[in-house]
Each structure stands twice: as structure tokens, then as C-alpha cells.
Design a protein around this motif. Structure first.
Motif, mmCIF file in Angstrom:
data_model
loop_
_atom_site.group_PDB
_atom_site.id
_atom_site.type_symbol
_atom_site.label_atom_id
_atom_site.label_comp_id
_atom_site.label_asym_id
_atom_site.label_seq_id
_atom_site.Cartn_x
_atom_site.Cartn_y
_atom_site.Cartn_z
ATOM 1 N N SER A 26 0.658 -1.264 -0.021
ATOM 2 C CA SER A 26 0.149 -0.141 0.214
ATOM 3 C C SER A 26 0.934 1.327 0.055
ATOM 4 O O SER A 26 0.448 2.120 -0.742
ATOM 5 N N PRO A 27 1.761 1.353 0.662
ATOM 6 C CA PRO A 27 2.567 2.760 0.916
ATOM 7 C C PRO A 27 3.040 3.187 -0.610
ATOM 8 O O PRO A 27 3.805 2.294 -1.043
ATOM 9 N N ASP A 28 2.892 4.470 -0.924
ATOM 10 C CA ASP A 28 3.489 5.015 -2.171
ATOM 11 C C ASP A 28 4.756 5.733 -1.843
ATOM 12 O O ASP A 28 4.557 6.797 -1.351
ATOM 13 N N ARG A 29 6.019 4.978 -1.920
ATOM 14 C CA ARG A 29 7.215 5.566 -1.328
ATOM 15 C C ARG A 29 7.717 6.553 -2.364
ATOM 16 O O ARG A 29 8.513 7.211 -1.952
ATOM 17 N N TYR A 34 -1.013 6.499 0.569
ATOM 18 C CA TYR A 34 -1.257 5.024 0.233
ATOM 19 C C TYR A 34 -2.081 4.734 -0.988
ATOM 20 O O TYR A 34 -2.767 5.606 -1.598
ATOM 21 N N PHE A 35 -1.617 3.825 -1.668
ATOM 22 C CA PHE A 35 -2.449 2.857 -2.593
ATOM 23 C C PHE A 35 -3.493 2.213 -2.207
ATOM 24 O O PHE A 35 -3.414 1.255 -1.281
ATOM 25 N N SER A 36 -4.905 2.342 -2.435
ATOM 26 C CA SER A 36 -5.828 1.478 -1.917
ATOM 27 C C SER A 36 -6.379 0.704 -2.926
ATOM 28 O O SER A 36 -6.976 -0.385 -2.566
ATOM 29 N N THR A 47 -4.465 4.682 -9.043
ATOM 30 C CA THR A 47 -3.704 5.498 -8.339
ATOM 31 C C THR A 47 -4.288 6.728 -7.616
ATOM 32 O O THR A 47 -3.551 7.549 -6.768
ATOM 33 N N ASP A 48 -5.574 6.937 -7.632
ATOM 34 C CA ASP A 48 -6.237 7.787 -7.173
ATOM 35 C C ASP A 48 -6.247 7.693 -5.586
ATOM 36 O O ASP A 48 -6.261 6.461 -5.221
ATOM 37 N N LYS A 49 -6.261 8.674 -4.722
ATOM 38 C CA LYS A 49 -6.169 8.439 -3.230
ATOM 39 C C LYS A 49 -7.458 9.140 -2.362
ATOM 40 O O LYS A 49 -7.527 10.311 -2.635
ATOM 41 N N LEU A 53 -10.020 6.461 3.100
ATOM 42 C CA LEU A 53 -8.967 5.366 3.174
ATOM 43 C C LEU A 53 -7.462 5.403 3.597
ATOM 44 O O LEU A 53 -7.088 4.949 4.119
ATOM 45 N N GLN A 54 -7.344 6.781 3.185
ATOM 46 C CA GLN A 54 -5.976 7.483 3.410
ATOM 47 C C GLN A 54 -5.979 7.413 5.021
ATOM 48 O O GLN A 54 -5.124 7.079 5.836
ATOM 49 N N ALA A 55 -6.874 8.319 5.442
ATOM 50 C CA ALA A 55 -7.088 8.508 7.002
ATOM 51 C C ALA A 55 -7.228 7.184 7.925
ATOM 52 O O ALA A 55 -6.859 6.957 8.815
#
Length: 413
Positions: A26-29, A34-36, A47-49, A53-55
Motif C-alpha cells: 500500500s505505501p506509495d514510496r 497509500y495506494f488503496s 492510483t487515486d487516493k 481510506l488514507q485516514a
């Protein structure tokens, strides 16, 4: 039911399968957050965030760092998402967008109040994990925005014509029941109590409808009356049962057993009401008059509905000992592990047909992320451990009582 085995099963699934899946994929380095949108194997397909889901993922890893085990990788993951949210998630005045592109540019305006609630939860937990006042202040400021919008959650982005059919929705008071305890450490006691009292009133005296046989309405008119409309007839069993375990937690916190009893009673009613007698599982939506629901997905079986119901049932059994809670929990336990658990790859399916077959094999998307599955695994694990501990203590007490009786026979005073 062997609660030692149940606790072990849910702990193993959480620590060895679900959390490693999100930590790895999940983490977008490169661009943060994050990728969900992850497919069955964990490959990114969009790749939309999405702010929910981020929170939620920030909250999940901060919560487990605080309450399960202080693993450095969990805190690092939470901070990784929080940094992205701080920089791009809001408009500068803690109005939280609904969706961003991969780089953090807003795609959807901050119309959705639940972006705010989950941001509050995330930064509230992170303030506990780090002790940083800046995170606490973000949570407090966002909570103030929520309370400002309780009468009109969508604010200026509300597309409904005012005054014609002024409906209010169950979801906000439901989530505030949980949110109040999540940020208890950030609120003044009297302010916290006022919020809790309002939420309990809304859930158990406005949306709970004894005249409908004891079910929870998803929408009511602003004066509390029922509306004979698509929205006014909608019943969402999963929302109702999720709210009930929030009420149980409040009942425990306030030492009000009558709240726990009531929440247990409603949990059993809503589980029975929503159960699909033909194919098993709990319906997503129903119409309280038996008319065709407006939601075309009404008969799908969703992961979160079943997991939240399981939490409520096991907590109900823990607090009341009601055998019906345990019977229903066992039935839901079998169903979820048979149908939602992916037997080949980590994490769980989210969307099943009415017959219980996967409709989508994704592990994350616009609505499903790192939240309901890990939270439920943790809640059920902890509840099973508490039940097992209580049962062990009761056995020891009973054994001691028997030994004392035997001693009194042989060694009368």
C-alpha cells in the motif's frame, strides 16, 4: 466455543496475513500516502487516493501501535500517510477533500463529512502514539468542523433542494458515538459528555424505531418522523449493528449496563432482520415495507457488514451472556471465513453475490481499504481473550468453592 482458539485464529490472521499485505503493497514510496486500489495479489490498478481510506489506514497503524504492540514499522506507516494528509488532504482550514490524484492534487471537493471524521480519528490516535501537539490540534480543529456541519453535513456542496424533504441520516450520529471515545483525551470532560449524550439520544431515541418492530431507520425527517420515500424506507443492517457495538463501548465506559442490554437486543433484532434465509449472509440494504430498494446492490453480501455484526454479537455475549449472541456469532464466523477469506492470497474479498460468490476479487478500492478487516480481527481477538479470561476466573472460583465445601466436610469448624 473455544475462545482461546478463536483469539489465536483472529490474531494470526491479523498479524501474519492482513497487516503484512497492506505494509507491503500500500505505501506509495515515491509520492506519499497509500495506494488503496489493490487487486487480489496486491498489484496497484488505480492510483487515486481517497481520503476515507488514507485516514483510516493512518488510524489503523497508529491504533495498533498504541494498543497492540509498539512496532516501529507500524508507526512509520502511520506517519507516512499522515504526512501526505497534512500536506494535501485539506484546503488549509481543515476542510478535507474526498479524493486526490496520486500527487495530492484535489479531485473532489470536501463535501463528504466522513473524510473529516476519519481524519479526526487518524490524528487523534497519532497524537497518542507520538505525543505531538500538532496532531492533537489537527484532530480538535477537524472535530470542530464536524460539529459545525451536523445539521447540513454536505455544507455548500449539498445538491438537495432545501426544505422539501429535510432528511437526516443515521451514519453521522453513529460514527460520532465511536469518535467521541477515540478523541476522549483531547476534549474537555463536560464537552465530551455533552457529545456522548447527544449521540446516544439520536441513535436510541430518534433512529431506533420500536413501532417498526425494533429496527434502526437509516433516514428520518428532521422532526424525527418517518418518510415514505426510497431514502425513508431504507434499512442498512450493517450500519445498525456497527453502531450497537459503539453503544456497548459507551455503556461500558459510562458504567450504564442498560445501554449494553439495549444495544445487544437491537443487534440480535437487526441480525435476524437482515439475514438471507435462502442463501445465508446479511443483505446490504432492505426496504422496511418490503418494496423494491433503490440500491441495485441491495442483495450483495459485503465484508464490513458481516465483520461489524460479528463484533457486536461477541461483545453482546461478553457483556450479557445471552446465548443467542453466541449462536449468531458462530453462524457469522462460519459464513465469513468460508466466503470472504481468500484461501490463496492475503486479505479478504469485499463484495459477494447474493449466493456468496466473489463479485470482485479486489482487496482494496474506492471504499474498501485497510480498516474494517484489521479492526474486526483485532476487536474479535480482544473480546475473545476477555471472555476466555472471565471463563477461566469463573472456573477457578467454582473449583475453589467446591474445595472449600469438601474441606468443610472433613474439617468442620
Amino acid at each position: 466455543m473455544d475462545f482461546t482458539l478463536i483469539a489465536h485464529q483472529y490474531r494470526t490472521e491479523l498479524l501474519d496475513s492482513v497487516l503484512p499485505f497492506w505494509l507491503e503493497h500500500s505505501p506509495d514510496r515515491e509520492q506519499g500516502g497509500y495506494f488503496s486500489c489493490l487487486d487480489r495479489r496486491g498489484e496497484v490498478y488505480d492510483t487515486d487516493k481517497f481520503l476515507w481510506l488514507q485516514a483510516r489506514q493512518v488510524w489503523t497503524f497508529a491504533k495498533f501501535y498504541n494498543q497492540l504492540e509498539p512496532r516501529a514499522e507500524w508507526l512509520e506507516c502511520a506517519l507516512h500517510g499522515a504526512d501526505f494528509l497534512q500536506r494535501y488532504g485539506h484546503d488549509g482550514d481543515y476542510n478535507w477533500y474526498f479524493c486526490l490524484d496520486r500527487s495530492g492534487r484535489p479531485l473532489v471537493e470536501p463535501y463528504n463529512i466522513f473524510s473529516y471524521t476519519f481524519a479526526t480519528m487518524a490524528f487523534g490516535q497519532l497524537s497518542l502514539a507520538t505525543g505531538k501537539e500538532e496532531y492533537a490540534q489537527i484532530a480538535r480543529s477537524t472535530f470542530e468542523r464536524i460539529l459545525e456541519r451536523t445539521d447540513n453535513p454536505k455544507g455548500r456542496w449539498n445538491k438537495l433542494h432545501p426544505g422539501t424533504r429535510p432528511l437526516k441520516n443515521f451514519a453521522l450520529p453513529m460514527i460520532l458515538c465511536n469518535l467521541a471515545l477515540e478523541i476522549e483525551h483531547l476534549l474537555q470532560p463536560e464537552y465530551l459528555q455533552e457529545t456522548i449524550d447527544t449521540c446516544i439520544h439520536q441513535v436510541l431515541e430518534v433512529f431506533y424505531r420500536p413501532e417498526l418492530g425494533g429496527i434502526i431507520a437509516e433516514n428520518v425527517l428532521s422532526d424525527g418522523s418517518l418518510s415514505d420515500s426510497f431514502e425513508g424506507r431504507t434499512i442498512n443492517p450493517g450500519h445498525a449493528t456497527e453502531a450497537m457495538w459503539f453503544i456497548m463501548d459507551l455503556g461500558e465506559r459510562l458504567q450504564r449496563p442498560e445501554l449494553i442490554e439495549k444495544a445487544t437486543e437491537i443487534t440480535l433484532r437487526m441480525t435476524d432482520y437482515g439475514w438471507d434465509q435462502q442463501h445465508g449472509g446479511i443483505f446490504y440494504f432492505l426496504d422496511r415495507l418490503g418494496r423494491p430498494p433503490q440500491q441495485l446492490e441491495w442483495d450483495q453480501k459485503l465484508w464490513w457488514v458481516h465483520l461489524e455484526t460479528m463484533i457486536a454479537l461477541l461483545k453482546g455475549y461478553q457483556h450479557t451472556g445471552n446465548p443467542q449472541c453466541l449462536e449468531w456469532f458462530e453462524k457469522l464466523h462460519r459464513y465469513t471465513w468460508e466466503h470472504f477469506k481468500d484461501k490463496e492470497y492475503p486479505e479478504w474479498y469485499g463484495y459477494l453475490s447474493r449466493q456468496g460468490q466473489p463479485l470482485l476479487t479486489l482487496k482494496g478500492g474506492k471504499w474498501k481499504g485497510c480498516f474494517h478487516v484489521p479492526r474486526a480481527l483485532y476487536q474479535i481477538m480482544k473480546t475473545a481473550e476477555s471472555i476466555n479470561k472471565k471463563q477461566s476466573q469463573n472456573k477457578e472460583s467454582t473449583l475453589t468453592g467446591v474445595e472449600n465445601k469438601i474441606d468443610s466436610l472433613y474439617y468442620p469448624s
